[in-house]
Design a protein around this motif. Structure first.
Motif, PDB file in Angstrom:
ATOM      1  N   GLN A 164      34.434  73.490 112.666  1.00 42.13           N
ATOM      2  CA  GLN A 164      34.988  74.766 113.133  1.00 42.13           C
ATOM      3  C   GLN A 164      34.199  75.214 114.348  1.00 42.13           C
ATOM      4  N   VAL A 165      34.888  75.878 115.255  1.00 38.49           N
ATOM      5  CA  VAL A 165      34.219  76.508 116.393  1.00 38.49           C
ATOM      6  C   VAL A 165      34.834  77.889 116.533  1.00 38.49           C
ATOM      7  N   ASP A 166      33.986  78.906 116.683  1.00 39.66           N
ATOM      8  CA  ASP A 166      34.469  80.290 116.802  1.00 39.66           C
ATOM      9  C   ASP A 166      35.400  80.664 115.651  1.00 39.66           C
ATOM     10  N   ASN A 167      35.030  80.260 114.436  1.00 38.15           N
ATOM     11  CA  ASN A 167      35.804  80.636 113.253  1.00 38.15           C
ATOM     12  C   ASN A 167      37.214  80.015 113.223  1.00 38.15           C
ATOM     13  N   GLN A 168      37.424  78.954 113.940  1.00 42.09           N
ATOM     14  CA  GLN A 168      38.721  78.269 113.926  1.00 42.09           C
ATOM     15  C   GLN A 168      38.490  76.827 113.532  1.00 42.09           C
ATOM     16  N   ILE A 169      39.189  76.414 112.489  1.00 39.07           N
ATOM     17  CA  ILE A 169      39.013  75.021 112.048  1.00 39.07           C
ATOM     18  C   ILE A 169      39.740  74.098 113.021  1.00 39.07           C
ATOM     19  N   ASN A 170      39.051  73.050 113.448  1.00 35.42           N
ATOM     20  CA  ASN A 170      39.660  72.070 114.346  1.00 35.42           C
ATOM     21  C   ASN A 170      40.665  71.226 113.545  1.00 35.42           C
ATOM     22  N   ASN A 171      41.795  70.916 114.176  1.00 34.43           N
ATOM     23  CA  ASN A 171      42.832  70.104 113.538  1.00 34.43           C
ATOM     24  C   ASN A 171      42.317  68.834 112.888  1.00 34.43           C
ATOM     25  N   VAL A 184      33.110  69.936 103.839  1.00 36.79           N
ATOM     26  CA  VAL A 184      31.820  70.596 104.106  1.00 36.79           C
ATOM     27  C   VAL A 184      32.022  71.501 105.322  1.00 36.79           C
ATOM     28  N   LEU A 185      31.839  72.798 105.098  1.00 41.61           N
ATOM     29  CA  LEU A 185      32.092  73.800 106.129  1.00 41.61           C
ATOM     30  C   LEU A 185      30.750  74.397 106.542  1.00 41.61           C
ATOM     31  N   VAL A 186      30.416  74.250 107.821  1.00 38.69           N
ATOM     32  CA  VAL A 186      29.095  74.670 108.301  1.00 38.69           C
ATOM     33  C   VAL A 186      29.290  75.673 109.440  1.00 38.69           C
ATOM     34  N   GLY A 187      28.561  76.788 109.403  1.00 41.69           N
ATOM     35  CA  GLY A 187      28.672  77.770 110.482  1.00 41.69           C
ATOM     36  C   GLY A 187      28.091  79.107 110.052  1.00 41.69           C
ATOM     37  N   SER A 188      28.476  80.149 110.795  1.00 39.73           N
ATOM     38  CA  SER A 188      27.986  81.494 110.463  1.00 39.73           C
ATOM     39  C   SER A 188      29.192  82.419 110.305  1.00 39.73           C
ATOM     40  N   GLY A 189      29.302  83.070 109.159  1.00 40.54           N
ATOM     41  CA  GLY A 189      30.436  83.961 108.887  1.00 40.54           C
ATOM     42  C   GLY A 189      31.735  83.197 108.754  1.00 40.54           C
ATOM     43  N   ASP A 205      26.538  78.645 105.169  1.00 37.69           N
ATOM     44  CA  ASP A 205      26.791  79.797 106.034  1.00 37.69           C
ATOM     45  C   ASP A 205      25.454  80.449 106.347  1.00 37.69           C
ATOM     46  N   ASP A 206      25.052  80.395 107.622  1.00 37.69           N
ATOM     47  CA  ASP A 206      23.738  80.913 107.992  1.00 37.69           C
ATOM     48  C   ASP A 206      23.787  81.362 109.455  1.00 37.69           C
ATOM     49  N   PRO A 207      23.144  82.507 109.800  1.00 31.18           N
ATOM     50  CA  PRO A 207      23.149  82.953 111.203  1.00 31.18           C
ATOM     51  C   PRO A 207      22.606  81.884 112.153  1.00 31.18           C
ATOM     52  N   GLU A 208      21.744  81.014 111.651  1.00 28.26           N
ATOM     53  CA  GLU A 208      21.176  79.941 112.464  1.00 28.26           C
ATOM     54  C   GLU A 208      22.267  78.992 112.972  1.00 28.26           C
ATOM     55  N   LEU A 209      23.429  79.032 112.298  1.00 31.84           N
ATOM     56  CA  LEU A 209      24.500  78.079 112.593  1.00 31.84           C
ATOM     57  C   LEU A 209      25.639  78.705 113.391  1.00 31.84           C
ATOM     58  N   LYS A 210      25.325  79.782 114.119  1.00 33.99           N
ATOM     59  CA  LYS A 210      26.398  80.505 114.836  1.00 33.99           C
ATOM     60  C   LYS A 210      27.104  79.592 115.848  1.00 33.99           C
ATOM     61  N   ILE A 247      34.597  76.603  95.305  1.00 39.89           N
ATOM     62  CA  ILE A 247      33.761  76.871  96.479  1.00 39.89           C
ATOM     63  C   ILE A 247      32.293  76.903  96.054  1.00 39.89           C
ATOM     64  N   ILE A 248      31.488  76.097  96.730  1.00 37.91           N
ATOM     65  CA  ILE A 248      30.066  76.010  96.388  1.00 37.91           C
ATOM     66  C   ILE A 248      29.264  76.466  97.599  1.00 37.91           C
ATOM     67  N   ASP A 249      28.491  77.535  97.446  1.00 36.05           N
ATOM     68  CA  ASP A 249      27.607  77.966  98.543  1.00 36.05           C
ATOM     69  C   ASP A 249      26.325  77.158  98.458  1.00 36.05           C
ATOM     70  N   PHE A 250      25.904  76.631  99.603  1.00 35.58           N
ATOM     71  CA  PHE A 250      24.700  75.790  99.605  1.00 35.58           C
ATOM     72  C   PHE A 250      23.779  76.227 100.731  1.00 35.58           C
ATOM     73  N   ASN A 251      22.523  76.415 100.378  1.00 35.70           N
ATOM     74  CA  ASN A 251      21.529  76.825 101.383  1.00 35.70           C
ATOM     75  C   ASN A 251      20.564  75.670 101.619  1.00 35.70           C
ATOM     76  N   PRO A 252      20.626  75.047 102.797  1.00 38.86           N
ATOM     77  CA  PRO A 252      19.755  73.885 103.045  1.00 38.86           C
ATOM     78  C   PRO A 252      18.333  74.299 103.389  1.00 38.86           C
ATOM     79  N   GLY A 253      18.080  75.603 103.548  1.00 36.58           N
ATOM     80  CA  GLY A 253      16.734  76.087 103.848  1.00 36.58           C
ATOM     81  C   GLY A 253      16.357  75.862 105.294  1.00 36.58           C
ATOM     82  N   PHE A 254      16.406  76.922 106.078  1.00 34.45           N
ATOM     83  CA  PHE A 254      15.984  76.822 107.485  1.00 34.45           C
ATOM     84  C   PHE A 254      14.587  77.403 107.620  1.00 34.45           C
ATOM     85  N   THR A 255      13.741  76.704 108.355  1.00 36.19           N
ATOM     86  CA  THR A 255      12.374  77.188 108.538  1.00 36.19           C
ATOM     87  C   THR A 255      12.404  78.367 109.510  1.00 36.19           C
TER      88      THR A 255
END
Ligand code: FAD
Length: 345
Positions: free
Chosen positions: A15-22, A45-50, A70-75, A195-203
């Protein structure tokens, strides 16, 4: 590595800018086929922020489960944090198969992740299947087959041959897949996924690349991968000016004009319009190949079209062997007549 621990078909839902790529929907379509053969689940697997709100769309396109990171680090996309997120998902959930789109982002992310998790990656695949893989090249094992392997097919040696590659000793079996090659399923409205929320842990205070500004390029050309009708021209069209007769036919049919690489190399058409191995893969309802010989590198990008109509003055041109209908003759006479006939209807 205990291969038995690895289960399920996973796709990276770009996804980019909250839009899933085809490409994510296309990968889900293929993943459903593979999962059916292996009797297993499909996970996106959905990665991003918000981006959590996008999970339902993935369910409608065939995901049984969606893992959300879902993490602000992944905006915005950056190799480091995204590769960290996807590698940690793989380490934790152990997929048997991991598919990534061969987009600009996927071509960066896929190899980085495969190196981190210690597996191989087949890049830019045009076909995927489950089957037996013979170990002919292994001394002492020449007669053995590995069963239920992901057979990944891609053009090799400059498109002169098609290679089938497997990854029998490591997991996940990873590949990047060309956009436009696989088919998405018809979305099932209201379908739900786990839906499974997963936190990979960002330093905190990590040293990831900082993005100062994102400048968007607005393309002035049409997206030929979305066109339902394509009128494609090759070297036989003869000049940039003569592409006008193809444009007239495309206008009459409500389609778009595309081309072979020869027309691009001659400066008659922009690169964005090139169909083929080093251009785009298209799958329109109708594909006209006009003044195109049908080289393997061109055919690789259009052979999945629903209906192929070839116009060529050489009756032995290879394009006729992939065409549903063929017209032998001079395109300068045939194309304007076709346009008149379409307009008259
Ligand atoms: P030609 O092969 O020259 O064919 C022209 C055709 O027009 C002929 O069949 C001729 O009979 C016909 N013709 C001529 N005049 C008329 C007329 N008046 N009326 C009707 N018919 C006429 N090619 C691609 O298209 N896409 C790719 O992505 C691509 N990637 C490549 C990647 C690699 C690594 C390599 C090595 C090559 C790649 N190519 C690609 C090039 C490919 O091999 C061919 O050279 C190219 O597709 C030829 O383009 P063409 O069919 O337009 O031209």
């Amino acid at each position: 590595m205990n291969l038995e621990e690895y289960k399920g078909v996973f796709i990276y839902a770009q996804q980019v800018d909250n839009q899933i790529n085809n490409i994510a929907f296309e990968l889900l379509g293929k993943a459903r086929d593979l999962a059916k053969t292996l009797d297993t689940q499909v996970t996106a697997v959905l990665v991003g922020s918000g981006i959590r709100n996008l999970a339902d769309q993935l369910a409608e396109y065939g995901a049984d489960r969606v893992i959300v990171v879902d993490d602000p680090e992944l905006k915005d996309y950056r190799t480091e944090p995204y590769a960290h997120a996807l590698s940690e998902v793989i380490n934790k959930f152990k997929p048997e198969i991991m598919l990534v789109g061969a987009t600009a982002i996927g071509r960066d992310l896929g190899p980085t992740v495969s190196a981190r998790v210690g597996t191989g990656l087949t890049a830019d695949c045009t076909s995927l299947d489950i089957g037996d893989f013979p170990l002919v090249a292994r001394p002492g094992h020449e007669d053995e087959q590995k069963h239920n392997q992901l057979l990944m097919t891609r053009p090799a040696f400059g498109g002169n041959t098609i290679a089938t590659i497997a990854c029998p000793d490591n997991r996940p079996q990873m590949s990047t897949v060309r956009p436009g090659v696989m088919q998405a399923i018809q979305p099932i409205k209201g379908a739900k996924a786990e839906i499974i929320d997963f936190n990979p842990g960002f330093t905190p205070n990590n040293k990831y690349v900082e993005i100062e500004d994102v400048v968007k390029v607005v393309s002035e050309t049409v997206d030929i991968q979305k066109a339902k009708i394509l009128v494609s021209g090759g070297r036989g069209v003869g000049s940039k000016e003569n592409f006008k007769i193809l444009q007239d036919l495309a206008d009459a049919l409500g389609g778009e004009v595309s081309s072979s690489r020869a027309a691009v190399d001659n400066g008659w058409m922009p690169k964005d319009m090139q169909v083929g191995q080093t251009g785009k893969t298209v799958r329109p309802q109708v594909y006209f190949a006009i003044g195109i010989s049908g080289a393997i590198q061109h055919v690789a990008g259009m052979e999945e079209s629903d209906l192929i109509i070839a116009i060529n003055k050489d009756e032995t041109a290879p394009i006729f062997s992939v065409a549903d209908y063929g017209i032998v003759g001079d395109l300068n006479k045939i194309v304007p007549r076709l346009t008149e006939m379409v307009k008259a209807r």
